[in-house]
Design a protein around this motif. Structure first.
Motif, PDB file in Angstrom:
ATOM      1  N   ALA A  21     -20.007  28.016   7.804  1.00 48.82           N
ATOM      2  CA  ALA A  21     -21.148  28.046   8.723  1.00 48.82           C
ATOM      3  C   ALA A  21     -20.676  27.929  10.173  1.00 48.82           C
ATOM      4  O   ALA A  21     -21.203  28.602  11.057  1.00 48.82           O
ATOM      5  N   LEU A  22     -19.665  27.106  10.413  1.00 47.31           N
ATOM      6  CA  LEU A  22     -19.121  26.958  11.768  1.00 47.31           C
ATOM      7  C   LEU A  22     -18.502  28.266  12.250  1.00 47.31           C
ATOM      8  O   LEU A  22     -18.684  28.653  13.403  1.00 47.31           O
ATOM      9  N   ALA A  23     -17.776  28.945  11.372  1.00 50.54           N
ATOM     10  CA  ALA A  23     -17.158  30.223  11.739  1.00 50.54           C
ATOM     11  C   ALA A  23     -18.223  31.257  12.088  1.00 50.54           C
ATOM     12  O   ALA A  23     -18.081  31.995  13.078  1.00 50.54           O
ATOM     13  N   GLU A  27     -18.946  33.038  15.828  1.00 47.07           N
ATOM     14  CA  GLU A  27     -19.072  34.480  16.062  1.00 47.07           C
ATOM     15  C   GLU A  27     -20.393  34.811  16.752  1.00 47.07           C
ATOM     16  O   GLU A  27     -20.438  35.624  17.673  1.00 47.07           O
ATOM     17  N   PHE A  28     -21.474  34.166  16.312  1.00 42.87           N
ATOM     18  CA  PHE A  28     -22.775  34.379  16.927  1.00 42.87           C
ATOM     19  C   PHE A  28     -22.746  33.984  18.402  1.00 42.87           C
ATOM     20  O   PHE A  28     -23.237  34.704  19.267  1.00 42.87           O
ATOM     21  N   LEU A  29     -22.142  32.834  18.696  1.00 45.32           N
ATOM     22  CA  LEU A  29     -22.082  32.362  20.081  1.00 45.32           C
ATOM     23  C   LEU A  29     -21.215  33.276  20.947  1.00 45.32           C
ATOM     24  O   LEU A  29     -21.548  33.527  22.114  1.00 45.32           O
ATOM     25  N   LYS A  30     -20.142  33.798  20.386  1.00 42.19           N
ATOM     26  CA  LYS A  30     -19.303  34.743  21.133  1.00 42.19           C
ATOM     27  C   LYS A  30     -20.093  36.016  21.446  1.00 42.19           C
ATOM     28  O   LYS A  30     -20.012  36.545  22.557  1.00 42.19           O
ATOM     29  N   ASP A  31     -20.830  36.496  20.461  1.00 44.19           N
ATOM     30  CA  ASP A  31     -21.664  37.681  20.683  1.00 44.19           C
ATOM     31  C   ASP A  31     -22.719  37.404  21.747  1.00 44.19           C
ATOM     32  O   ASP A  31     -22.976  38.238  22.613  1.00 44.19           O
ATOM     33  N   LEU A  32     -23.332  36.252  21.679  1.00 42.39           N
ATOM     34  CA  LEU A  32     -24.344  35.864  22.655  1.00 42.39           C
ATOM     35  C   LEU A  32     -23.748  35.809  24.053  1.00 42.39           C
ATOM     36  O   LEU A  32     -24.360  36.259  25.020  1.00 42.39           O
ATOM     37  N   ASP A  33     -22.536  35.306  24.169  1.00 36.47           N
ATOM     38  CA  ASP A  33     -21.858  35.200  25.450  1.00 36.47           C
ATOM     39  C   ASP A  33     -21.589  36.576  26.062  1.00 36.47           C
ATOM     40  O   ASP A  33     -21.580  36.724  27.276  1.00 36.47           O
TER      41      ASP A  33
END
Length: 62
Positions: A21-23, A27-33
């Motif tokens: 879940a952390l991984a 990835e979601f946060l990197k995409d959001l950034d």
């Protein structure tokens, strides 16, 4: 709440997430950034969906 306080609170919550879940969250946060402001609206909508279904999020964290 200060930025450091927010980071601390986020860290406490993340301690309960599984490695997988952390991984996925990372990835979601990197995409959001990498998104522009128009795409941020879509992410805000996703946030609302996740807030409305905490049970699903808890299951993903296991």
């Amino acid at each position: 709440m200060s930025k450091e306080e927010i980071k601390f609170e986020i860290s406490k919550v993340l301690d309960h997430f599984s490695d997988k879940a952390l991984a996925e969250l990372l990835e979601f946060l990197k995409d959001l950034d990498n998104q522009n402001d128009n795409d941020f609206f879509i992410s805000s909508s996703l946030k609302q969906i996740l807030l409305e279904d905490k049970e699903l999020l808890a299951k993903l964290a296991q």
